[in-house]
Scaffold this motif. Structure first.
Motif, mmCIF file in Angstrom:
data_model
loop_
_atom_site.group_PDB
_atom_site.id
_atom_site.type_symbol
_atom_site.label_atom_id
_atom_site.label_comp_id
_atom_site.label_asym_id
_atom_site.label_seq_id
_atom_site.Cartn_x
_atom_site.Cartn_y
_atom_site.Cartn_z
ATOM 1 N N UNK A 295 1.012 -1.592 -0.023
ATOM 2 C CA UNK A 295 0.077 0.211 -0.186
ATOM 3 C C UNK A 295 1.219 0.715 -0.224
ATOM 4 N N UNK A 296 1.869 1.523 0.678
ATOM 5 C CA UNK A 296 2.599 2.525 1.087
ATOM 6 C C UNK A 296 3.757 2.710 -0.178
ATOM 7 N N UNK A 297 4.026 0.952 -1.292
ATOM 8 C CA UNK A 297 5.253 1.379 -1.957
ATOM 9 C C UNK A 297 6.219 1.556 -2.194
ATOM 10 N N UNK A 298 6.753 0.574 -0.654
ATOM 11 C CA UNK A 298 8.211 0.698 -0.669
ATOM 12 C C UNK A 298 8.940 -0.741 -0.239
ATOM 13 N N UNK A 299 9.817 -0.514 -1.449
ATOM 14 C CA UNK A 299 10.703 -2.150 -1.303
ATOM 15 C C UNK A 299 10.667 -2.904 -0.442
ATOM 16 N N UNK A 300 10.571 -3.680 -0.474
ATOM 17 C CA UNK A 300 10.224 -4.912 0.088
ATOM 18 C C UNK A 300 11.340 -5.376 0.845
ATOM 19 N N UNK A 301 12.803 -5.319 0.186
ATOM 20 C CA UNK A 301 14.395 -4.959 0.831
ATOM 21 C C UNK A 301 14.315 -4.416 1.621
ATOM 22 N N UNK A 302 13.816 -2.815 1.215
ATOM 23 C CA UNK A 302 14.214 -1.544 2.357
ATOM 24 C C UNK A 302 13.208 -1.752 3.428
#
Length: 101
Positions: free
Chosen positions: A26-33
Motif C-alpha cells: 500500500x505504501x509502495x516501499x521496496x520489500x528489501x527496504x
C-alpha cells in the motif's frame, strides 16, 4: 539457509506481518527496504506478501513503476509552471493553459 540446532525460529504476530505487507503493497516501499528496517529476512517478508495474495517481484516492479510515474508527473507540473512564467506576458498563454492543467 539452515537453522542451527537448538535455536528458536522467531515468531511474529499477525498484526506485525500485516503491517509489513501493507508497507510494501500500500505504501509502495521496496520489500528489501522494509525487511531491513524491521530487522527481518527478505525471504520472510516475501513469503508474507505471497501468503497475502500478492506476487513479491510484481509488487516491487509495480512500486518502482508508480514511483517513476509520480516523478514524471511532478516534472511535467514543474515544466508547465516554468513555461507559464515564460509566456505569461504573451497572448499564447491563453492557448497553452488547457495543456498544462
Amino acid at each position: 539457509m539452515s537453522i542451527k540446532k537448538g535455536t528458536i525460529t522467531p515468531r511474529y504476530y499477525e498484526a506485525f506481518k500485516a503491517g509489513a505487507v501493507k508497507m510494501v503493497t500500500e505504501q509502495g516501499r521496496p520489500s528489501k527496504e522494509v525487511a531491513s528496517e524491521l530487522g527481518i529476512c527478505i525471504n520472510t517478508i516475501k513469503s508474507w506478501i505471497k501468503r497475502a495474495g500478492f506476487q513479491p517481484s510484481a509488487t516491487d516492479r509495480q512500486n518502482r513503476s508508480d514511483k517513476r510515474q509520480r516523478e514524471l508527473e511532478a516534472e511535467i507540473r514543474s515544466l508547465c509552471k516554468l513555461l507559464a512564467e515564460k509566456v505569461v506576458k504573451n497572448t499564447l498563454w491563453q492557448d497553452l493553459t488547457p495543456l498544462c492543467i
